[in-house]
Design a protein around this motif. Structure first.
Motif, PDB file in Angstrom:
ATOM      1  N   LEU A  54       0.836  -1.198   0.000  1.00 45.70           N
ATOM      2  CA  LEU A  54       0.000   0.000   0.000  1.00 45.70           C
ATOM      3  C   LEU A  54       0.872   1.249   0.000  1.00 45.70           C
ATOM      4  N   TRP A  55       1.897   1.257   0.818  1.00 49.58           N
ATOM      5  CA  TRP A  55       2.766   2.433   0.896  1.00 49.58           C
ATOM      6  C   TRP A  55       3.455   2.692  -0.447  1.00 49.58           C
ATOM      7  N   ASP A  56       3.951   1.643  -1.077  1.00 52.73           N
ATOM      8  CA  ASP A  56       4.579   1.794  -2.397  1.00 52.73           C
ATOM      9  C   ASP A  56       3.587   2.374  -3.400  1.00 52.73           C
ATOM     10  N   ALA A  57       2.344   1.864  -3.375  1.00 51.61           N
ATOM     11  CA  ALA A  57       1.330   2.342  -4.318  1.00 51.61           C
ATOM     12  C   ALA A  57       0.980   3.801  -4.059  1.00 51.61           C
ATOM     13  N   ALA A  58       0.883   4.184  -2.784  1.00 52.83           N
ATOM     14  CA  ALA A  58       0.552   5.577  -2.456  1.00 52.83           C
ATOM     15  C   ALA A  58       1.655   6.518  -2.921  1.00 52.83           C
ATOM     16  N   LEU A  59       2.910   6.117  -2.730  1.00 54.87           N
ATOM     17  CA  LEU A  59       4.022   6.954  -3.186  1.00 54.87           C
ATOM     18  C   LEU A  59       4.060   7.059  -4.706  1.00 54.87           C
ATOM     19  N   ALA A  60       3.627   6.004  -5.379  1.00 51.75           N
ATOM     20  CA  ALA A  60       3.663   5.986  -6.851  1.00 51.75           C
ATOM     21  C   ALA A  60       2.440   6.644  -7.479  1.00 51.75           C
ATOM     22  N   ALA A  61       1.438   6.972  -6.689  1.00 52.16           N
ATOM     23  CA  ALA A  61       0.226   7.594  -7.235  1.00 52.16           C
ATOM     24  C   ALA A  61       0.564   8.923  -7.887  1.00 52.16           C
ATOM     25  N   PRO A  62      -0.088   9.255  -8.995  1.00 48.98           N
ATOM     26  CA  PRO A  62       0.182  10.548  -9.635  1.00 48.98           C
ATOM     27  C   PRO A  62      -0.046  11.700  -8.669  1.00 48.98           C
ATOM     28  N   PRO A  63       0.826  12.701  -8.674  1.00 45.51           N
ATOM     29  CA  PRO A  63       0.655  13.842  -7.770  1.00 45.51           C
ATOM     30  C   PRO A  63      -0.507  14.717  -8.210  1.00 45.51           C
TER      31      PRO A  63
END
Length: 283
Positions: free
Chosen positions: A167-176
């Motif tokens: 989840l943390w990896d996905a949140a960091l990779a989410a488009p800004p």
């Protein structure tokens, strides 16, 4: 130690016109502030730690401008006390807000509450941007990366660490966020929400107030609301997938922060933050 005797001396010395008002500690106080009720209509809030020492001045500067534009009550600053008598931080006197801390059992399933909370955020986000952002916070998820990964390792016995990491990896990779920055509360969770007669009545504790990505305020969905109410909240805010994912990241990292700090000494906080972390995982 911040005890009632110290608060009494600070109030009496700096605001002698309130010296005759009774002073009563509020228990439990906040994790960031020691709180006393002063007479029938005032609250005295003293920061416990250096990292929240700027809150009194921030709220005094911004809340009078924001309050008339918001659909829920917020603290009304009355005065700012200054360091004295060995106490090192500015402190606040505000109008007393009746109510009690919101609980999952009281409003967690309420679709009405979900819509009210979304309405509060929509109103806050629609306030025109400040001319001067001095003193306004605006952290990024990436700034918490090393700490969050370390915390995941520390809670591996209680949670599914690979799932938390994913989840943390996905949140960091989410488009800004690509849209213009907007106002956010910054610490929008159950403990900073008051209710009266089973209805949401006030939002408190604006120490994290800032201007930037509002995804941080989505943590309320995971600290308070059930899955159906969370869906109502998201629809009312019209949150896109990337923003929702960043919000789940904020719910995860703030939940881990509270869990690692307090779960060993507070079963109530352990239960609350466990719920938050698992809700963030569920989405």
């Amino acid at each position: 130690m911040i005890d009632t005797a110290l608060v009494r001396r600070l109030v009496d010395r700096q605001f002698p016109h309130w010296a005759r008002l009774p002073l009563t500690p509020v228990e439990p106080g906040g994790s960031d502030h020691v709180i006393h009720r002063l007479g029938p209509g005032l609250a005295v809030r003293l920061p416990r730690r250096a990292d929240v020492r700027g809150q009194a001045d921030k709220e005094a500067a911004w809340l009078p401008r924001l309050a008339p534009l918001l659909p829920l009550a917020v603290p009304v600053p009355v005065a700012v006390g200054r360091p004295a008598l060995g106490y090192p931080y500015p402190w606040a006197v505000t109008r007393w807000l009746d109510g009690r801390a919101a609980t999952v059992g009281e409003v967690g399933d309420s679709h009405h509450a979900a819509r009210e909370l979304a309405g509060f955020l929509r109103a806050l986000q629609s306030v025109p941007p400040p001319d001067d952002r001095t003193g306004l916070t605006g952290g990024r998820l990436a700034d918490r990366d090393a700490w969050t990964r370390g915390a995941i390792g520390r809670v591996a016995a209680a949670f599914d660490a690979p799932a938390l990491t994913a989840l943390w990896d996905a949140a960091l990779a989410a488009p800004p966020r690509s849209a213009d920055p907007v106002w956010f509360h910054g610490d929008f969770h159950t403990g900073n929400l008051l209710t009266r007669d089973g209805r949401v009545s006030a939002v408190i504790d604006f120490g994290g107030l800032g201007h930037g990505d509002p995804a941080v305020d989505l943590m309320m969905a995971f600290t308070l609301l059930s899955a159906p109410a969370r869906a109502v909240f998201r629809a009312a805010l019209d949150v896109d997938d990337a923003t929702w994912l960043r919000g789940r990241g904020w719910a995860l990292t703030t939940g881990l922060s509270a869990y690692t700090a307090y779960a060993g000494t507070s079963p109530a906080i352990a239960a609350q933050t466990t719920r938050q972390i698992r809700a963030a995982l569920a989405g």
